[in-house]
Structures are given as structure tokens and as C-alpha cells.
Write an enzyme that holds these catalytic residues in place. Structure first.
Site, mmCIF file in Angstrom:
data_model
loop_
_atom_site.group_PDB
_atom_site.id
_atom_site.type_symbol
_atom_site.label_atom_id
_atom_site.label_comp_id
_atom_site.label_asym_id
_atom_site.label_seq_id
_atom_site.Cartn_x
_atom_site.Cartn_y
_atom_site.Cartn_z
ATOM 1 N N HIS A 130 0.838 -1.212 0.000
ATOM 2 C CA HIS A 130 0.000 0.000 0.000
ATOM 3 C C HIS A 130 0.870 1.258 0.000
ATOM 4 O O HIS A 130 1.185 1.812 1.050
ATOM 5 C CB HIS A 130 -0.918 -0.029 1.227
ATOM 6 C CG HIS A 130 -2.067 0.904 1.130
ATOM 7 N ND1 HIS A 130 -3.323 0.592 1.610
ATOM 8 C CD2 HIS A 130 -2.183 2.150 0.602
ATOM 9 C CE1 HIS A 130 -4.145 1.597 1.386
ATOM 10 N NE2 HIS A 130 -3.473 2.567 0.780
ATOM 11 N N HIS A 134 1.524 5.109 -1.962
ATOM 12 C CA HIS A 134 1.104 6.136 -2.923
ATOM 13 C C HIS A 134 2.371 6.798 -3.464
ATOM 14 O O HIS A 134 3.027 7.535 -2.740
ATOM 15 C CB HIS A 134 0.187 7.174 -2.255
ATOM 16 C CG HIS A 134 -1.102 6.588 -1.756
ATOM 17 N ND1 HIS A 134 -2.221 6.486 -2.550
ATOM 18 C CD2 HIS A 134 -1.443 6.052 -0.561
ATOM 19 C CE1 HIS A 134 -3.213 5.921 -1.851
ATOM 20 N NE2 HIS A 134 -2.762 5.642 -0.631
ATOM 21 N N LEU A 135 2.682 6.492 -4.729
ATOM 22 C CA LEU A 135 3.902 7.062 -5.328
ATOM 23 C C LEU A 135 3.624 8.406 -5.992
ATOM 24 O O LEU A 135 4.554 9.132 -6.338
ATOM 25 C CB LEU A 135 4.523 6.083 -6.329
ATOM 26 C CG LEU A 135 5.190 4.846 -5.724
ATOM 27 C CD1 LEU A 135 5.726 3.936 -6.821
ATOM 28 C CD2 LEU A 135 6.321 5.237 -4.763
ATOM 29 N N ASN A 174 -4.647 6.059 -7.235
ATOM 30 C CA ASN A 174 -5.236 7.410 -7.214
ATOM 31 C C ASN A 174 -4.224 8.497 -7.589
ATOM 32 O O ASN A 174 -3.993 9.445 -6.858
ATOM 33 C CB ASN A 174 -5.889 7.707 -5.859
ATOM 34 C CG ASN A 174 -4.917 7.632 -4.707
ATOM 35 O OD1 ASN A 174 -3.839 7.048 -4.840
ATOM 36 N ND2 ASN A 174 -5.280 8.211 -3.582
ATOM 37 N N HIS A 199 -11.039 0.090 0.589
ATOM 38 C CA HIS A 199 -10.962 1.171 1.590
ATOM 39 C C HIS A 199 -12.343 1.216 2.218
ATOM 40 O O HIS A 199 -13.301 1.661 1.597
ATOM 41 C CB HIS A 199 -10.605 2.469 0.866
ATOM 42 C CG HIS A 199 -10.634 3.690 1.730
ATOM 43 N ND1 HIS A 199 -9.561 4.542 1.850
ATOM 44 C CD2 HIS A 199 -11.606 4.232 2.505
ATOM 45 C CE1 HIS A 199 -9.867 5.541 2.658
ATOM 46 N NE2 HIS A 199 -11.110 5.384 3.057
ATOM 47 N N ASN A 253 -6.517 8.837 6.878
ATOM 48 C CA ASN A 253 -7.800 8.168 6.772
ATOM 49 C C ASN A 253 -7.555 6.712 6.420
ATOM 50 O O ASN A 253 -6.972 6.442 5.389
ATOM 51 C CB ASN A 253 -8.634 8.856 5.676
ATOM 52 C CG ASN A 253 -10.069 8.399 5.705
ATOM 53 O OD1 ASN A 253 -10.490 7.777 6.667
ATOM 54 N ND2 ASN A 253 -10.808 8.686 4.650
ATOM 55 N N ASP A 299 0.634 2.434 3.841
ATOM 56 C CA ASP A 299 -0.247 3.513 3.365
ATOM 57 C C ASP A 299 0.561 4.812 3.266
ATOM 58 O O ASP A 299 0.106 5.889 3.638
ATOM 59 C CB ASP A 299 -1.466 3.697 4.276
ATOM 60 C CG ASP A 299 -2.540 4.578 3.619
ATOM 61 O OD1 ASP A 299 -2.368 4.961 2.439
ATOM 62 O OD2 ASP A 299 -3.539 4.875 4.294
ATOM 63 N N HIS A 346 2.431 14.179 1.160
ATOM 64 C CA HIS A 346 1.809 15.460 0.808
ATOM 65 C C HIS A 346 2.851 16.553 0.989
ATOM 66 O O HIS A 346 3.632 16.518 1.942
ATOM 67 C CB HIS A 346 0.594 15.760 1.685
ATOM 68 C CG HIS A 346 -0.565 14.858 1.411
ATOM 69 N ND1 HIS A 346 -1.277 14.900 0.248
ATOM 70 C CD2 HIS A 346 -1.116 13.860 2.163
ATOM 71 C CE1 HIS A 346 -2.222 13.979 0.277
ATOM 72 N NE2 HIS A 346 -2.147 13.322 1.424
#
Lengths: 178, 315, 445
Positions: free
Chosen positions: C61, C63-64, C95, C180, C279, C306, C310
Site C-alpha cells: 500500500h 502512494h507514489l 489514485n 478502503h 484516513n 499507506d 503530501h
């Protein structure tokens, strides 16, 4: 702090305040238009005693004012802890009156300076006089007392401790060493 | 109830939660002294002369802002107020950028009202100025709780043991959170009443009694504090209609009879007459709502004074 | 592609191994494990004395952010963060901008990973076109291009009919659907867990029930469809219980937990730090304890990060306004070792199982083992070392552990026999500095 000397004991303190009362009435040729005003905190019981003595000797109720000068100090942002703010109180208007400010110790004169500012916010007295139980010198402003209980030459490292029945449970004035 | 503290520990007032009971007493005692200033012919003292206070109101407010402005002016501070509308905030500036720009003007204190919880703390962590929270979302509104406590103390002479019932939109209220912190710290008994849809999760852990009936909340109450139903924040799923709300939780003179003799009615304002409180009660003899407003100025003067002062040093 | 890792303690749960041994990698594959192996001529050696030698960590999990959000992270920086944390494989969530819902996006990710990535990257395809939750993406095409699983992660699949179809269709492709789990209505406007602390802070909370409702729904849909469900970032007592029951009934349900949910609770949000906003949100201590229990009894299959970078500007705002997510690749092992192994909740081999062997098995990926013939993906970690997380290799630094020092240190990460991260102290004798990046690049052939 250790005690160096007892300046006044209970009996002498009482006589000194009586003498101040007599001088105030004498100088003003009576009690008309007088407002005796204690500066918080120890000026207040001294002022009360002066009012009481005038009542006993002259049979007159002289108005008693209470002045809190905390909000008029020039050192607020540097002193700590902050003095607790308490209300000021005058039983009558002070316009055209002779206000006698009463404090326990006259030192740099800054408290009295603040008291002038505070007083002006309440009205326009005809005259302002100053009574101090102890004048220890070291003035930083051109201020002098009209009535002085006792002149005490001091060193800046010394502290004058005024104890009153009303606030401290006993009457005496001590000279202390820091 | 004499205060033992002689100064506040923090440079900021972010909430009631971080305050000790001694600090709360100190603020209330100090406010006593300030109330006299507002009763003089010349309602102004030079205490904060030369200090700049910025009122940063990022959310609409009349009462609180005006109260702060009066308090600042009575202490002779230079004040500057601005709101989100018409400012750079509307052009997308972040709170931190706004604050840093303001800081370049070297204010001594910033009073902030903001709709997001924690924003006063964000500023306090970043800026050397004293930050006063004038309401952050549903988090805290410390000066409101202080003026409420001041009013209660004035009426009952104490806070300990006084039964305070707070009724209304508990979920969205910052006033109630600050009041709970303050009243429980000062050993008052707090009861909350609202429909369960307006009662936030696990609030009883804050040391309060929770009921869902107005009558039960009024029984034995010394202080009845009505909260505003925040019409703008309700959805249709919180309660069916204003009519039903008033019928179940609206305060009327008849229902108020369940409270103790001498009970007082408070409201932080602005009121919705006929929603949470009937006009008979709001304008009635038990209402101290306008005294709350007057006391607000004294309490805010006290806070400004205490934060402006020197900080505690070893003597 | 040849390397000898000597003198380490080899911990490989896939073959019940925990002993002092050397690992020889030849042509990118594990060739031999045993004591006293000699490096063939010209083969470099890593001295792993005092360290554990484990199959490289596998994150299901991640996010790249590439394509489209390169200001937060790129495939390059994300994989550099991965190898710095001991990871040799990461699964990239869909996403992105545009989302990975079409073959060209998958192909771009695969190509960029080959060109600039420093660990293995497995794309995850979107369940629905545009992650809109309305119509299925071209899942077979995505699978053909290299997607290993399907997910609309970041958003729940609200429409039960679409979720049913996704499970059925993915079953045909032999791939799991990653869910999710969050009831969108109950979580509306929420920025943290609903409980005492949301009440105290006056913030809108998401009740645990929201996660439990959707988890239960999806388990029922697995029963209906015979599909393969992987529940992402499990965080509540009720959802754990639902998964536990599903497993006991033999359903094809697996699940993961994140290091932050294992280590932290909503109490910490009192600081208003936006590095604690994600989240699902940090839950209460009771939920955290249930997670520890579920890790102990095997209900939790996998620890996944996860990792959600940001940009600092996006996080330097009011808590309410900050985006959800924290980074985790670089801190995951250190955090889990502290919270799970040092506390004696589980044994070291179980942690390696949760972070490497089982993740690989769950998504049917290479790696997760040091059996001869398998991929030469290895992490060398000093359990007595320490890492100060003052800065990150990730392009973002939104970590709850920023500025903290944790008690393990990644010494080297090897992908396919190539050293992709070298945390060994520079040999001062030679008087030459060897910056990490330069080495990693040099090693890339």
C-alpha cells in the site's frame, strides 16, 4: 532577609499617625473639603486610621478614598508577578477637593506619579497633598511629601517593612537587609 | 476564594483546558478590579499604552469582537481589527502567511476568532506575540467561559457546588467545552441536556452528567445556561424541526419553575427567541444575559492585562 | 548482480530460518545460504556482522503520486524512500492524476519504474473509471499491463453493485480487490476518529461503525461472489472481528494494518499536528489494542504503510483543511520493531513475516523469501542501531515520527543482487565521501 533595626514599635507607630492627622488638619485650617485617600495596599489602613483620629479629635467624618494605582504603573511589562488589580473607590466627587494621598513608604516617587495619573481620571482636585509614614529617600522624580512620619536614610539594598494590624496582624516598622 | 497564582504561566490564552484552578481564580479576581474602570466617568486607564493588539476575526462575530475592542481601548492599547471578508484571506492566503504578515507589524497580542479548531495554537507555536483565542470552531472560547464564571460567582459568591445545567446544541458549541473545563476545575456540578443527535461522543468523560430531558436538567439547577441552536450548522438529520425542538428543549417560564429558587438564566448569545428560549425568560427577572455582556469587558481587560505583563521569574 | 552478505543473522520465515549464515546472490537470484560461504572472485561483500539479514520488505500500500502529483512524490523519490526503509517491492496505488484506470497509465508507471525506480514497483489498477465509483475500469487490460490488484483506495466503493461486479471480475483475473472501508455518509466532513478526543477538540469525527459497516458488506459480497478481498488499513475492533469471522469460515479475505494505527492513538491529535491526520484516522486505545491482539493471533496478514506523501505547503494549514495521509516507508520497520518486537508482542520472525513474506504471498509477488532460486531481494538491518528521522528521502516529510530517533538502522537494501541503499558509514580511511544517491545511481548499471 534579615532584620537590621526596628524603626517604630506599635506605640510609636500610633503616635506618628496621630501626629500626621494633626498636621493635616492644622495645615488645611480645619477639615473642610479634605478627602483622605489611601494608596493600595498599605496606604489604605493608614488613611483609615487618620480618618478615625480626625473623627475622635475634631468630631468630623472626613471622606475616605481608596486608590489602586496598578493600572498606572510605568513598569507593568517588566514586573512579575503582576500586582493584583483591585477597584479604586471614592465616596464623593473629588472635584475642587483637597486630596491627601497617604502611602506607607515614599521611595522613588513612581507610585505617587502613578497616583497622580489615576487621580486625574476621577476628577480635578483643588490641591493634592502627600502624607508618607516613612520617607526613605532615593527619589527618581521631583516629588516630596507634605507630611512625613519619619525620615529614614537608607541604602538601596535595604528594605523597609511596614506591618499593620489590619494587614499583617501587628504594628511595627522594620529596616531589613536583602 | 482567593487566588494564589500571581501570574499566568503561558504567553497565550488558547483555552481553559490548560489553565489551573489558581490561574482561573486569578483572572476572575483581576476582573473584579477592572469592572470598576467601566463605572468611572473616564473609562480608560493607560495600562497598555503603546501596545498593539490585532483582532483577527476570520469568522463573523459582533459581540465578542466589540467586547474585545472595548476592553483594549479602555486599557489604552492601539488596536487594529480585521475580518476575513475583504481581506487577503479571500484571495487564498493561508492562515500562516496572514499571521506572519501581521507579525511583521510587531503586534504585542493577537486576538483570533477562526472556524477551525487549533488555529490559535498554530499561531501561538509560530509567533512571539501573545495569542488570545476568541473562539476556534467547536473547540474552545475561553473568555466566554470566564465571563460566565464571573457572572455565576457574582450571583452565588462561589463556583464550587453550584449546579449548572447547560442545554442545547452541545455538539457544535465551543462555549460548552470551555465552560465544562472551567466549571469542573472549579468543582461546580455540570449537567448537559440535548437530544442525542446534538450530544457529542463520550462527553461524559469530561466529568459531566448527561441527560436527554429538559425537565430533568432543570430540576435542582442554580444556573440554567441555554445554548444557541446554530441554525446554519444543522442538517435535517439532527432534529426534525424548530417547532419540535422548542417543544422539547425550549426554555419557558413554566418549565423554569423546576429550577432552584434564585436560579439564574444565562445565554452566550446571539439568542434565537422562540427556538431555544422564550422571550418571557430571556427578558425575565432571572435573566442575567445582559450582565454577561457587561462582565465580558472586565474579564477581557483582565486577560489582556495579565498576558501583557512580565512573565514569572525566579525571585 | 552478484553479492555476498556475510556474517549476519538470517531470519527468513518462509523457511523457518533464524541462524547465523551467509547469503550468496548470483545473477540477481539467491544462490546459496549457509555458514562460511566464500565470495567468488570479483564479487562484492557486505559484512552483516551484528545485523539481521531478511528478505526485502514488501509494501502492499504505497502512494507514489506519479503521474500527476510529482510535487508530493515521484516514482524515483518514492522508491528511494522505500529502499531506505528496507523495502524492495512496493505496490503503487491507483489514485494518481490521471488515475491508473487505463493501460497507458500502467505502462507509464512500469516504464518509469524501470528507468528511474530503485526497487520493484507493482501497479494497482483502479476498480472504477476515474475512481468515480460508477463503472468498472478495463480490469483485464490493466492486469495484462502489469497490475497486481485493483482498488479505488482513498475512496470507498459506495455502490454495492459495483463492488460485487469488481470482486466477480477480478476473480476471473486471479487478482484481489483492495477495499478502503468507510461509510461515506457516516464519515462526511470527518477529520479524525469520533470519540472522546474529537469531542474534546471540537472536531468532526468518523465513527468506527463506518469502517465496520463496509467491511461487513464486502465480506458478504465475497461470500456471494467467491472473489478475493483484501481489506486495506484495518483500524477498528468491529472490522477486525468481521475479518476474523470471515477467515474462520474459510472466505478469501486478507487484511492489512498500518504502523501508525499500531503505534498511535487519537489522543495524540491534541497537538493539532497535521502529520497525525490520515484516513482511516488514528483510533482510540481500545481499537489499537485490538489491532495488537489481531496481529498476535494472525488475523492481520500484512503490515502495509499507506505511505501517502503530501507537500509541506499542503500540510502547513489548519488541521481541518490539511489533506489526509502520512508517509511511512522509511519509518515502518523501526516503528513496528519498537511497538511489536521490543514490547514482546510478537517475535522478530513474525514481524518479518508480516512485512515481507506474507505481503508477497498475499498478492502473489516475487520476493518475501530467501529460498535459493528466488529474487535476490534482501534487507540488512542493525537492530541495535538508531535512525534519526530529521530528514527523509521521500519528497515529503509528513511523518508523525519526524524529528524522532528510533532504535533500528537499515544498513543495506539489495534489490535483485544490487545494493540500492547503502547505510554503512563511509570509510574515512579512503578520505572519499560516498553520497547515497551517487552510489545508488552507480549501482544502477
Amino acid at each position: 532577609m534579615k532584620m537590621k533595626k526596628r524603626l517604630l514599635d506599635g506605640a510609636r507607630l500610633k503616635r506618628t499617625i496621630h501626629r500626621l492627622s494633626v498636621e493635616i488638619v492644622e495645615r488645611n485650617k480645619g477639615t473642610e473639603n479634605l478627602v483622605i485617600t489611601g494608596i493600595r495596599s498599605r496606604g489604605v489602613p493608614i488613611a483609615e486610621r487618620i480618618v478615625k483620629h480626625i473623627k475622635e479629635t475634631e468630631g468630623v467624618d472626613v471622606p475616605l478614598g481608596i486608590l489602586d494605582i496598578t493600572l498606572y504603573r510605568d513598569d507593568l511589562t517588566t514586573v512579575a508577578p503582576q500586582p493584583l488589580v483591585k477597584p479604586s473607590h471614592f465616596p464623593c466627587s473629588i472635584d475642587d477637593k483637597i486630596v491627601v494621598l497617604v502611602d506607607d513608604v515614599l521611595y522613588t516617587g513612581r507610585t505617587v506619579r502613578a497616583a497622580f495619573d489615576a487621580l486625574i481620571d476621577y476628577g480635578r482636585p483643588r490641591a493634592v497633598q502627600l502624607a508618607a509614614l516613612i520617607d526613605r529617600g532615593h527619589r527618581e522624580l521631583p516629588i516630596h511629601a507634605d507630611y512625613t512620619g519619619q525620615m529614614v536614610p537608607t541604602d538601596r539594598t535595604e528594605v523597609i517593612k511596614v506591618k499593620l494590624q489590619e494587614t499583617d496582624g501587628e504594628d511595627e516598622v522594620l529596616l531589613m537587609e536583602k | 476564594m482567593r487566588s494564589q497564582a500571581t501570574a499566568l504561566r503561558s504567553k497565550d490564552l488558547l483555552g481553559i483546558e490548560p489553565l489551573s484552578p489558581e490561574e482561573i481564580s486569578l483572572i476572575l479576581d483581576t476582573a473584579e478590579g477592572f469592572r470598576e474602570v467601566s463605572e468611572r466617568p473616564i473609562k480608560k486607564v493607560p495600562t497598555l499604552r503603546g501596545q498593539l493588539v490585532i483582532n483577527l476575526f476570520m469568522e463573523a462575530s459582533t459581540r465578542t469582537r466589540v467586547s474585545f475592542e472595548i476592553a483594549e481601548k479602555r486599557l489604552s492599547a492601539d488596536t487594529l481589527s480585521f475580518s476575513a471578508s475583504g481581506s487577503s484571506v479571500e484571495k487564498g492566503e493561508t492562515l500562516i502567511d496572514t499571521a506572519q504578515n501581521l507579525m511583521a507589524m510587531q503586534p504585542d497580542m493577537i486576538v483570533i476568532r477562526h472556524r477551525h479548531p487549533g488555529s490559535p495554537k498554530m499561531l501561538a507555536d509560530l509567533l512571539p506575540a501573545s495569542i488570545i483565542n476568541a473562539g476556534d470552531g467547536a473547540h474552545e472560547h475561553p473568555t466566554q467561559a470566564l465571563l460566565d464564571a464571573f457572572t455565576i460567582r457574582e450571583k452565588f459568591g462561589r463556583l464550587a457546588g453550584v449546579n449548572v445545567s447547560i442545554i442545547g446544541d452541545i455538539a457544535h458549541s465551543r462555549v460548552v467545552r470551555s465552560n465544562i473545563h472551567l466549571l469542573t476545575k472549579m468543582k461546580a456540578n455540570v449537567t448537559l441536556a440535548a437530544p442525542p443527535t446534538l450530544m457529542p461522543a463520550e462527553i461524559e468523560k469530561m466529568g459531566v452528567r448527561v441527560v436527554h430531558s429538559l425537565d430533568e436538567a432543570l430540576e435542582g439547577a442554580d444556573v440554567v445556561m441555554m445554548l444557541r441552536i446554530q441554525l446554519e450548522r444543522q442538517s435535517k438529520t439532527t432534529f426534525p424541526s424548530l417547532r419540535e425542538y422548542f417543544n422539547t428543549f425550549g426554555l419557558t417560564p413554566e418549565r423554569l419553575r423546576r429550577a432552584n429558587d434564585g436560579a439564574i438564566v444565562m445565554h452566550p448569545g446571539p439568542m434565537n427567541r422562540g427556538v431555544e428560549i422564550s422571550s418571557d425568560v430571556a427578558d425575565g427577572p432571572y435573566s442575567v444575559i445582559l450582565e454577561q455582556v457587561t462582565n465580558g469587558v472586565a474579564v477581557r481587560m483582565a486577560v489582556l492585562y495579565l498576558l501583557a505583563g512580565g512573565h514569572l521569574q525566579e525571585s | 548482480m552478484n553479492l555476498l552478505i556475510s556474517n549476519g543473522r538470517v531470519v527468513d520465515p518462509s523457511q523457518n530460518l533464524d541462524r547465523a549464515a551467509d547469503v550468496l546472490i548470483e545473477d540477481g537470484l539467491v544462490a546459496k545460504i549457509g555458514p562460511g560461504l566464500k565470495a567468488p572472485k570479483g564479487v562484492a561483500t557486505i559484512d552483516a556482522a551484528g545485523c539481521i539479514v531478511i528478505p526485502g520488505l514488501v509494501d502492499l500500500h504505497t502512494h507514489l503520486r506519479e503521474p500527476g502529483q510529482e510535487h508530493k512524490e515521484t516514482i524515483r523519490t518514492g522508491t528511494e524512500a522505500a529502499v531506505a526503509g528496507g523495502y524492495t517491492s512496493v505496490c503503487a496505488m491507483a489514485n494518481t492524476t490521471p488515475p491508473n484506470d487505463e493501460r497507458p497509465v500502467t505502462e507509464m508507471i512500469v516504464a518509469e519504474a524501470q528507468r528511474n525506480g530503485v526497487c520493484r514497483v507493482y501497479p494497482i489498477g483502479a476498480v472504477s473509471k476515474g475512481l468515480a465509483g460508477l463503472e468498472l475500469s478495463e480490469m483485464a487490460d490493466l492486469r495484462g499491463a502489469g497490475c497486481v490488484a485493483f482498488s479505488d483506495d482513498g475512496k470507498p466503493v459506495t455502490n454495492s453493485k459495483l463492488m460485487r461486479a469488481a470482486l466477480e471480475y477480478a476473480r476471473m483475473l486471479g487478482a484481489p480487490v483492495i477495499a478502503h472501508e468507510e461509510d461515506a455518509f457516516l464519515a462526511e466532513g470527518a477529520v479524525m476518529h469520533e470519540g472522546y478526543y474529537s469531542t474534546l477538540l471540537g472536531m468532526k469525527g468518523a465513527p468506527a461503525a463506518g469502517e465496520e459497516i463496509l467491511t461487513s458488506r464486502d465480506i458478504h459480497l465475497v461470500e456471494l461472489t467467491g472473489g478475493r478481498l483484501h481489506v486495506a488499513h484495518l483500524s477498528t475492533v468491529g472490522a477486525i472481528e468481521a475479518v476474523r469471522r470471515a477467515k474462520s469460515r474459510g472466505l478469501a479475505v486478507t487484511c492489512e494494518a498500518t504502523p501508525h494505527h499500531i503505534a498511535l492513538t487519537d489522543e495524540a491529535v491534541q497537538s493539532f499536528s497535521t502529520d497525525l491526520k490520515m484516513n482511516p484516522p488514528l483510533r482510540s486505545e481500545a481499537h489499537r489494542r485490538a489491532l495488537l491482539e489481531a496481529i498476535k493471533d494472525g488475523t492481520i496478514d500484512v503490515i502495509a504503510t499507506d505511505h501517502a506523501p503530501h507537500h509541506p505547503d499542503e500540510k502547513r494549514v489548519e488541521f481541518d483543511l490539511a489533506p489526509f495521509g502520512v508517509i511511512g516507508l522509511e519509518t515502518a520497520f523501526a516503528v513496528c520493531h519498537e511497538v511489536l518486537v521490543k514490547s514482546k508482542t510478537i517475535k522478530l520472525a513474525q514481524l518479518v513475516d508480516l512485512m515481507s513474506t506474507r505481503p508477497a504471498r498475499t498478492f502473489n509477488l516475487p520476493g518475501g523469501t530467501l529460498k535459493p532460486g528466488s529474487a535476490g531481494d534482501v534487507a540488512v538491518i542493525d537492530l541495535d542501531g538508531a535512525t534519526e528521522f530529521a530528514s527523509f528521502r521521500s519528497r515529503s516529510h509528513n511523518s508523525p515520527w519526524r524529528g524522532r530517533t528510533l532504535g533500528t538502522r537499515v544498513v543495506a537494501t539489495v534489490v535483485g543482487g544490487v545494493v540500492r541503499f547503502d547505510g554503512r558509514p563511509s570509510p574515512a580511511v579512503e578520505g572519499k565521501s560516498r553520497p547515497q544517491a551517487a552510489r545508488a545511481r552507480g549501482a544502477r548499471r
